[in-house]
Design a protein around this motif. Structure first.
Motif, mmCIF file in Angstrom:
data_model
loop_
_atom_site.group_PDB
_atom_site.id
_atom_site.type_symbol
_atom_site.label_atom_id
_atom_site.label_comp_id
_atom_site.label_asym_id
_atom_site.label_seq_id
_atom_site.Cartn_x
_atom_site.Cartn_y
_atom_site.Cartn_z
ATOM 1 N N VAL A 105 59.805 -12.846 55.201
ATOM 2 C CA VAL A 105 58.737 -12.896 54.739
ATOM 3 C C VAL A 105 58.117 -11.447 56.008
ATOM 4 O O VAL A 105 58.265 -11.823 57.469
ATOM 5 C CB VAL A 105 57.904 -13.611 54.107
ATOM 6 N N LEU A 106 57.173 -11.120 55.293
ATOM 7 C CA LEU A 106 56.214 -10.577 56.849
ATOM 8 C C LEU A 106 54.624 -10.352 56.515
ATOM 9 O O LEU A 106 54.508 -10.375 54.953
ATOM 10 C CB LEU A 106 56.390 -8.902 56.674
ATOM 11 N N ALA A 116 58.110 -9.699 50.542
ATOM 12 C CA ALA A 116 59.286 -10.951 51.096
ATOM 13 C C ALA A 116 60.881 -10.567 50.325
ATOM 14 O O ALA A 116 61.158 -9.476 49.707
ATOM 15 C CB ALA A 116 59.308 -12.242 50.116
ATOM 16 N N HIS A 117 62.210 -11.125 50.736
ATOM 17 C CA HIS A 117 63.196 -10.777 50.675
ATOM 18 C C HIS A 117 63.975 -11.882 50.856
ATOM 19 O O HIS A 117 64.021 -13.238 51.399
ATOM 20 C CB HIS A 117 63.616 -9.554 50.932
ATOM 21 N N ARG A 118 65.170 -12.268 50.021
ATOM 22 C CA ARG A 118 65.958 -13.029 49.977
ATOM 23 C C ARG A 118 67.032 -12.654 49.653
ATOM 24 O O ARG A 118 67.494 -12.102 49.292
ATOM 25 C CB ARG A 118 66.147 -14.217 48.814
ATOM 26 N N ALA A 165 64.044 -3.397 48.424
ATOM 27 C CA ALA A 165 62.918 -2.833 46.758
ATOM 28 C C ALA A 165 63.688 -3.090 45.556
ATOM 29 O O ALA A 165 63.095 -4.109 44.977
ATOM 30 C CB ALA A 165 63.003 -1.647 46.598
ATOM 31 N N SER A 166 64.686 -3.321 45.629
ATOM 32 C CA SER A 166 65.557 -4.474 44.255
ATOM 33 C C SER A 166 65.427 -5.771 44.605
ATOM 34 O O SER A 166 65.754 -6.277 42.462
ATOM 35 C CB SER A 166 66.733 -3.827 43.998
ATOM 36 N N THR A 167 65.487 -6.699 45.279
ATOM 37 C CA THR A 167 65.465 -7.764 44.969
ATOM 38 C C THR A 167 64.236 -8.673 45.921
ATOM 39 O O THR A 167 63.881 -9.539 45.389
ATOM 40 C CB THR A 167 67.119 -8.393 45.760
ATOM 41 N N SER A 168 63.639 -8.103 46.316
ATOM 42 C CA SER A 168 62.109 -8.469 46.911
ATOM 43 C C SER A 168 61.353 -8.598 46.028
ATOM 44 O O SER A 168 61.254 -8.457 45.235
ATOM 45 C CB SER A 168 62.657 -7.956 47.825
ATOM 46 N N ALA A 169 60.503 -9.713 46.866
ATOM 47 C CA ALA A 169 59.388 -9.944 46.077
ATOM 48 C C ALA A 169 58.339 -9.430 45.604
ATOM 49 O O ALA A 169 58.517 -8.946 47.024
ATOM 50 C CB ALA A 169 58.701 -12.136 46.087
ATOM 51 N N PRO A 170 57.344 -9.370 44.997
ATOM 52 C CA PRO A 170 56.082 -8.429 45.558
ATOM 53 C C PRO A 170 55.340 -9.220 46.974
ATOM 54 O O PRO A 170 55.052 -9.874 46.539
ATOM 55 C CB PRO A 170 55.576 -8.179 43.907
ATOM 56 N N ALA A 171 54.966 -7.735 46.900
ATOM 57 C CA ALA A 171 53.476 -8.224 47.814
ATOM 58 C C ALA A 171 52.554 -8.922 47.257
ATOM 59 O O ALA A 171 52.041 -8.518 46.314
ATOM 60 C CB ALA A 171 53.256 -7.001 48.749
#
Length: 463
Positions: A105-106, A116-118, A165-171
């Motif tokens: 996460v940033l 955020a990204h997993r 962008a395809s798998t990240s959670a929205p800010a």
């Protein structure tokens, strides 16, 4: 720390404490939010003189950490100018290294989640493979902040996008969610805590008036060479807290450092994992030092549940004492007592998953039998989510009885897959205890990764 003035830490008008005073003001600006706070209020709440407040806030504005937020009507005299924190002035990256997944996460300076990204991760694949995945994620998030800073310098206002962008959670703002995904204000908690970061991000003890956000001028961007990493990235927890005087103002939008949270046991003071259950090869590996060398950024390491507890404790309106109970690939707890994270002398506090509740129960990887963790994971393996929730609730109830905590926050991927079921299970067990006061239960998403980022941000605000 002195806590006069209604629980707010008091300032000191001594040259040697100028950095402390700046951190006090930054923390009040942070907690005031977008509405801001006036210089007069800052002086009243810290005990600093109006002159000292004016001098420090002028410097914070010059360094881009604070800005005017308008004026307030006055009943007499000149309307008061209101100041606010500038969230985009700096960022921190938080990493949750789980046994099979990395969450990155940033957070901006205000602690709001920007991205955020997993990604999949095999903690048993060896240090080189794991650190390569980590370095790629950190580079992607760092590139986002550089792009944002360039946009700001040209007058544009690009919204940071996820590195994937395809798998990240929205800010979204960093806030624990209720079990119905409604606003968490009534069910969840967090509060400023006097607990210090497990490792200082600056070893300096100078006394000039540079900004607290200046963790290290050489390590503030992703382009710093490994040799330029601040020595603070590798100092033990007993080292002095980050000193605002240690460097110049941060580059606007710079990444101040990387907080890393992973399963224990580990030693947060030396930055080395212990015999992580199922992954003994990490025992004694200098993870913090090696990551700092590879990333060119200050790095702080802590146990996953402790990082989550710290991050939650920094949110507005947190209770004085609470437990964060995490169920993912394992089961553990982070404890906040009297406003401070309880880590224990060897970072061993909160090993809730390895409390024996069935003497003749199944063997656990830790060497014990009938541990909460093995019972809970066994129930999940059999598809019995209701039983897993009951076992989790039993563990939470044991903490409430033992520590007299005010609230239980639940997290981890298993909980988040069906938050209502696990919150209900915990509430039902707690309801049967006949407690004299209700103990609230809520769910906190991204708690570990965001808490890891707060390991970097908290010292800026004197936490």
């Amino acid at each position: 720390m002195n806590r006069d003035n209604g629980g707010v830490a008091s300032g000191a008008n001594l040259p040697a404490l100028r950095s402390h005073n700046a951190a006090l003001l930054l923390d009040l600006l942070r907690t005031a939010g977008e509405g801001g706070i006036s210089r007069l209020e800052l002086a009243e709440r810290t005990g600093l003189t109006p002159q000292a407040v004016s001098k420090i806030t002028a410097r914070l504005r010059a360094e881009g950490l604070a800005a005017e937020a308008g004026r307030r009507a006055s009943t007499g005299g000149k309307p008061a100018t209101v100041l606010r924190l500038v969230p985009a002035a700096a960022y921190a990256i938080g990493l949750h290294l789980d046994r099979d997944e990395l969450t990155a996460v940033l957070l901006d300076l205000a602690g709001t989640r920007v991205a955020a990204h997993r990604v999949p991760l095999d903690l048993g694949a060896g240090a080189d493979a794991v650190l390569a995945v980590v370095a790629e994620e950190v580079a992607a998030l760092t590139a986002m902040t550089a792009m944002t800073a360039r946009g700001a310098s040209t007058g544009a206002n690009p919204a940071p996008a996820s590195p994937r962008a395809s798998t990240s959670a929205p800010a979204s703002p960093s806030a624990p969610a209720s079990t119905s995904d409604a606003s968490p204000a009534s069910v969840s908690a967090s509060a400023a805590t006097s607990d210090a970061s497990p490792a200082s991000v600056s070893a300096s003890a100078a006394t000039s008036e540079a900004s607290p956000a200046s963790v290290s001028a050489s390590a503030a961007t992703s382009e710093a060479s490994p040799a330029s990493v601040s020595a603070s990235a590798r100092v033990p927890a007993s080292a002095p807290a980050a000193d605002p005087a240690s460097a110049h103002a941060p580059v606007p939008g710079a990444v101040l450092g990387v907080g890393v949270a992973m399963p224990g046991p580990l030693d947060h003071r030396t930055g080395t994992p212990g015999r992580v259950t199922g992954f003994p090869e990490w025992d004694g590996f200098p993870l913090r030092e090696e990551l700092a060398r590879r990333l060119g950024l200050p790095v702080v390491l802590d146990k996953d549940t402790n990082a989550a507890a710290l991050g939650l404790a920094l949110r507005p309106d947190a209770p004085d004492s609470f437990a964060y109970v995490h169920l993912g690939t394992g089961l553990g707890a982070g404890l906040v007592l009297g406003g401070a994270v309880l880590r224990g002398g060897r970072t061993g506090a909160g090993e809730l998953g390895h409390q024996t509740v069935q003497l003749d129960g199944p063997p656990c990887d830790c060497g014990g039998r009938g541990c909460l963790e093995v019972l809970c994971l066994t129930a999940l393996a059999h598809g019995d989510r209701a039983e897993a929730a009951r076992i989790l609730g039993t563990g939470a109830a044991n903490l409430v009885r033992l520590l007299d905590i005010d609230r239980v926050l639940l997290g981890g991927r298993v909980v988040l897959a069906d938050p209502e079921a696990y919150a209900r299970g915990a509430r039902e067990v707690l309801a049967g205890l006949g407690l004299s006061a209700d103990v609230g239960v809520a769910v906190a998403p991204y708690a570990v990764a965001e808490g890891a980022a707060q390991l970097i941000l908290a010292p800026i605000f004197g936490k």
